[in-house]
Design an enzyme around this catalytic site. Sequence first.
Site, mmCIF file in Angstrom:
data_model
loop_
_atom_site.group_PDB
_atom_site.id
_atom_site.type_symbol
_atom_site.label_atom_id
_atom_site.label_comp_id
_atom_site.label_asym_id
_atom_site.label_seq_id
_atom_site.Cartn_x
_atom_site.Cartn_y
_atom_site.Cartn_z
ATOM 1 N N HIS A 163 -24.642 -21.430 11.230
ATOM 2 C CA HIS A 163 -24.282 -23.028 11.494
ATOM 3 C C HIS A 163 -25.217 -24.001 10.980
ATOM 4 C CE1 HIS A 163 -21.083 -25.722 12.713
ATOM 5 N NE2 HIS A 163 -21.347 -25.623 14.081
ATOM 6 N N SER A 194 -7.285 3.038 1.079
ATOM 7 C CA SER A 194 -7.210 2.651 2.358
ATOM 8 C C SER A 194 -6.680 1.110 2.362
ATOM 9 C CB SER A 194 -8.417 2.814 3.461
ATOM 10 O OG SER A 194 -9.601 2.106 2.619
ATOM 11 N N GLY A 209 -10.267 -6.084 12.841
ATOM 12 C CA GLY A 209 -9.959 -5.254 13.849
ATOM 13 C C GLY A 209 -8.663 -4.382 13.381
ATOM 14 N N ASP A 267 -20.932 2.963 10.005
ATOM 15 C CA ASP A 267 -21.565 3.808 11.096
ATOM 16 C C ASP A 267 -21.812 5.215 10.698
ATOM 17 O OD1 ASP A 267 -22.398 4.901 13.508
ATOM 18 O OD2 ASP A 267 -20.294 5.699 13.886
ATOM 19 N N SER A 275 -17.117 -6.153 8.282
ATOM 20 C CA SER A 275 -17.250 -5.010 9.086
ATOM 21 C C SER A 275 -15.728 -4.622 9.546
ATOM 22 C CB SER A 275 -18.228 -5.304 10.463
ATOM 23 O OG SER A 275 -18.309 -4.191 11.283
ATOM 24 N N ASN A 276 -15.410 -3.288 9.379
ATOM 25 C CA ASN A 276 -14.073 -2.782 9.810
ATOM 26 C C ASN A 276 -14.080 -2.150 11.359
ATOM 27 O OD1 ASN A 276 -11.336 -2.070 9.954
ATOM 28 N ND2 ASN A 276 -11.808 -0.243 8.471
ATOM 29 N N ASP A 295 -20.278 -25.548 7.760
ATOM 30 C CA ASP A 295 -19.707 -26.064 8.793
ATOM 31 C C ASP A 295 -18.395 -25.393 9.181
ATOM 32 O OD1 ASP A 295 -17.414 -27.261 7.367
ATOM 33 O OD2 ASP A 295 -19.109 -27.779 6.076
ATOM 34 N N ARG A 315 0.881 -1.079 -0.037
ATOM 35 C CA ARG A 315 -0.073 0.170 0.087
ATOM 36 C C ARG A 315 0.820 1.329 0.064
ATOM 37 N NH1 ARG A 315 -1.835 3.309 4.384
ATOM 38 N NH2 ARG A 315 -3.642 4.690 3.719
#
Length: 448
Positions: A418, A272, A390, A315, A365-366, A422, A257
């Site tokens: 589930h 990003s 994360g 968000d 989701s970041n 699996d 990057r």
Amino acid sequence: MLAARLLGPSSRIVKFNKHFHTARATFLPIVQFKLSDIGEGIAEVQVKEWYVKEGDTISQFDKVCEVQSDKAAVTISSRYDGVVRKLYHEIDGMARVGQALIDVEVEGDVPAEEQPKKEKAEAVQESPKSVPSSAAEVSNNNGKVLATPAVRRIAMENSVKLGDVRGSGKDGRVLKEDVLKFLGQVPSDHFSGSTNIRTTHSAPAPAAKSYEPLKEDVAVPIRGYTRAMIKTMTEALKIPHFGYNDEINVDALVKLRGEIKDFAKERNVKLSYMPFFIKAASLALLEFPSLNATTDDKLESVVHKASHNICLAMDTPGGLVVPNIKNCEQRSIFEIAHELSRLMEAGKRQQIGREDLLGGTFTLSNIGAIGGTYASPVIFPPQVAIGAIGKIERLPRFDKHDNVIAANVIKVSWCADHRVVDGATMARFSNRWKFYLEHPSAMLAQLK
């Protein structure tokens, strides 16, 4: 007599005003512009922004307002040429389908059912003065003057040639304010002799945040995106979630990057790490299509989706919203970055469109953008898998020679349905996604 002489033209203007308002009530009817059915079973919307105010002149297809349903933001456009006479809702007010949004004063006959009850009851019976038909075709040396029928009516009633009036609207369009200024009833702007009454004020400095305790309980209505998420998450509670966590060394990705960041900037791309995460997920989904899937209502079948429409949990000021980037399997990293920037800007303005919210097949989701590491993400039904990424941390790790080194590490948390996925499939998918991020040059082998 002396007072009459002193008044002079002003008294004539007053008389004109009296006649004009009387005539207007008869010959410029009022139309109620109602909120049409938006679809998707939407019964009411929240008014987020008005693009017009009372007294504004509008044309067909001009933006009237921005509304927010529990599914998407929608821009409402005018169906009429005329003058706005009434706004029926305040900002953040709720409008129901079939209710009036605004009253518009228009030229021509209007069906009785479209007129407000008040207008029908109070219509004045005075006859208009005859108007030459040629007056509607007022032109200047450059061709026909741009003006709405309502503005032309005002000009004709006061014997004003529109070609003599300087238009302040788009493409030189003559507005009502321009005609009234020409008559001397509205003062011109101070600066540079401008005739545009819309003055631009400098933006106020942002107010300092206050963290004073509340003096009393405050009830906050649940609206917009939050209302949609309540329904979605209630359905998600029916899904048995299987969780799987891992960590990835992204030293090679950080280096890559850094090497192409300026190259991306030259092409107006904000690069990003998220576009790399999305593309790596899409490449891994090629090998594990059972995760790029949706279930039906009765759970009788699982549909493996051909398109990788990867959702991003965002968000926004209006709450959590999950738009998606269409066809990630066909897009380059730069193209994904461009779409990501577009959706983020739309989210900030709470203007994410309905098409951007439909058809998602897989979700990321970041959480690291805020500062978390691990999470327990909730599946976005009818999808079958979701991942939470994360923040990148600089942590001590052992290299292959057992030396302690500093490494760039991210944590990922996967959840799968589930009932149809699996644990082994989820783990293998995660390992492939991890491989692409730890060896980003391998993504080049997948380019077409």
